[in-house]
Design a protein around this motif. Structure first.
Motif, PDB file in Angstrom:
ATOM      1  N   UNK A 255       0.836  -1.187   0.000  1.00 62.81           N
ATOM      2  CA  UNK A 255       0.000   0.000   0.000  1.00 62.81           C
ATOM      3  C   UNK A 255       0.875   1.242   0.000  1.00 62.81           C
ATOM      4  N   UNK A 256       0.307   2.349  -0.435  1.00 63.53           N
ATOM      5  CA  UNK A 256       1.059   3.592  -0.568  1.00 63.53           C
ATOM      6  C   UNK A 256       1.564   4.054   0.793  1.00 63.53           C
ATOM      7  N   UNK A 257       2.809   4.511   0.810  1.00 61.36           N
ATOM      8  CA  UNK A 257       3.425   4.938   2.053  1.00 61.36           C
ATOM      9  C   UNK A 257       2.981   6.337   2.456  1.00 61.36           C
ATOM     10  N   UNK A 371       3.275  -9.017   7.457  1.00 57.83           N
ATOM     11  CA  UNK A 371       3.370  -7.692   6.841  1.00 57.83           C
ATOM     12  C   UNK A 371       4.589  -6.990   7.404  1.00 57.83           C
ATOM     13  N   UNK A 372       5.327  -6.314   6.527  1.00 59.83           N
ATOM     14  CA  UNK A 372       6.551  -5.650   6.946  1.00 59.83           C
ATOM     15  C   UNK A 372       6.461  -4.145   6.830  1.00 59.83           C
ATOM     16  N   UNK A 373       7.506  -3.467   7.306  1.00 61.16           N
ATOM     17  CA  UNK A 373       7.593  -2.019   7.160  1.00 61.16           C
ATOM     18  C   UNK A 373       7.320  -1.649   5.698  1.00 61.16           C
ATOM     19  N   UNK A 374       6.544  -0.603   5.514  1.00 56.83           N
ATOM     20  CA  UNK A 374       6.224  -0.189   4.163  1.00 56.83           C
ATOM     21  C   UNK A 374       4.969  -0.822   3.622  1.00 56.83           C
ATOM     22  N   UNK A 375       4.225  -1.537   4.461  1.00 56.95           N
ATOM     23  CA  UNK A 375       2.958  -2.104   4.029  1.00 56.95           C
ATOM     24  C   UNK A 375       3.097  -3.190   2.988  1.00 56.95           C
ATOM     25  N   UNK A 376       4.084  -4.069   3.160  1.00 59.03           N
ATOM     26  CA  UNK A 376       4.322  -5.160   2.206  1.00 59.03           C
ATOM     27  C   UNK A 376       3.790  -6.449   2.812  1.00 59.03           C
ATOM     28  N   UNK A 377       2.611  -6.866   2.365  1.00 63.75           N
ATOM     29  CA  UNK A 377       1.896  -7.983   3.000  1.00 63.75           C
ATOM     30  C   UNK A 377       1.910  -9.241   2.146  1.00 63.75           C
TER      31      UNK A 377
END
Length: 390
Positions: A255-257, A371-377
């Motif tokens: 998702x957009x940061x 899910x990681x930092x930056x909304x990477x799921x």
């Protein structure tokens, strides 16, 4: 229709133990594996390997002169990879790929060598090769004498589940028949803990029956605690007698940061990844979700909101293992997969002690989130290979 890709073995080393019997016993225990320790010049809650597991890693380190200068993250990976391959029955003639990632990589060695540099304005010969992120998969490949592709990557806390995505993609492409996937992390270092404290998400030092309140949606303080460990799984085509789980669905999204560590209030990336992983499977047929749930106020609440958006009135049983073993960053996803597999195998729900349980009567499908930092799921849907559903 092509045969499904299944997990034919999984091995891990973590505060829970390093073999399936001890790990399952650790999950049955109602307590956690945290302790206060001095990390550099500060005291902090941590979750570290047991003394028997530390001895195993030390024996591995001393078994080969070339292993003496390797970071713990590499040794954890080698240890678990050897066991996973053995459990799967892969032999010397098996050609398989390797994708083992890490969020932080060789943190212990990096901090050691950087300190030496600041003091001496020079560094050791082996600094670069032993601190590059790629040396985890490379050393595992060397140790196992694999002739397939060897891949390393870092996608923060969703690293291990991205490894599963990659392994499945390679197998489906026909470029590999089998893949070894997972993550390894050894983050119990002063600089790493200082980074988490700077973000104000680390647990306070006050005494608490459960210092990490992962999945407690009423907590008033952030309570994330770091743990160390590694997990490795073997993937291959078809349902075999040793298949532990069918990988029925895969989902991924970003998702957009709005901020470097941002996650929207309803975790849109997790909504998308879960929806993709479900595919045509009705939400009501998911029995359990192993949540990412790091123990932070906003992170836990956002994931729960995303789950409610996707599942509505068909809310599965929810759980996590971070209240017990902490957050192992890049290895956390594969440890969650292992937890899901154990629940499928033993047909027993592993809940969270400070949350009212709602165990399913039968466990056929488990959804695992990371899910990681930056909304990477990433979301992985596991199905019992003995299940007759669908």
């Amino acid at each position: 229709m092509s045969p499904p890709i299944t997990i034919t073995s999984i091995a891990s080393i973590s505060p829970l133990g390093n073999n399936q019997e001890d790990i399952w016993a650790g999950y049955q225990h109602s307590g956690h594996f945290f302790r206060k320790a001095s990390i550099g010049n500060t005291a902090a809650w941590i979750s570290c390997l047991s003394e028997p597991s530390k001895l195993e890693i030390n024996n591995l380190r001393n078994s080969n002169s070339r292993y003496l200068n390797l970071d713990d993250s590499v040794l954890f990976g080698i240890f678990t990879a050897r066991r996973a391959v053995k459990y799967a029955g892969w032999g010397e003639n098996d050609n398989f790929g390797i994708n083992i990632g890490s969020s932080r990589g060789a943190t212990g060695l990096f901090e050691k060598y950087h300190k030496d540099f600041l003091q001496n304005n020079s560094t050791a010969v082996l600094t670069s090769p032993t601190t590059t992120l790629g040396n985890i998969s490379s050393w595992i490949s060397n140790d196992l004498q694999s002739k397939g592709p060897s891949i390393s990557h870092s996608i923060t806390c969703s690293t291990a589940l991205h490894a599963i995505l990659n392994g499945v993609a390679w197998i489906k492409s026909g470029m590999a028949k089998k893949f070894l996937v997972g993550g390894s992390e050894a983050p119990l270092t002063p600089f790493t803990i200082a980074q988490m404290r700077a973000l104000k998400i680390y647990a306070s030092e006050e005494e608490n029956d459960y210092p990490c309140r992962a999945l407690d949606l009423n907590k008033q303080k952030n309570s994330m605690i770091l743990g160390e460990g590694a997990g490795v799984a073997c993937l291959e085509y078809g349902i075999h007698k040793n298949s532990l789980a069918i990988i029925e669905g895969l989902g991924f999204a970003t998702e957009s940061l709005e901020h470097n560590i941002s996650l929207s209030a309803d975790a849109r990336c997790l909504q998308d990844s879960m929806s993709m992983a479900l595919g045509s499977v009705p939400p009501k047929e998911i029995d359990i979700i192993v949540m990412h749930a790091p123990g932070t106020i906003k992170g836990d609440a956002a994931e729960f909101a995303a789950i409610k958006k996707i599942f509505g009135n068909f809310l599965p049983a929810l759980t996590t293992n971070k209240w017990k073993v902490g957050h192992t960053f890049g290895a956390s996803g594969i440890l969650s997969v292992e937890m899901g597999i154990l629940m499928l195998k033993h047909q027993r729900f592993l809940g969270v002690p400070f949350r009212s349980p709602n165990p399913p009567r039968k466990i056929n499908r488990v959804l695992v989130n990371a899910v990681g930092f930056g909304g990477n799921a990433v979301s992985i849907l596991l199905k019992n290979p003995e299940s007759q559903i669908g």
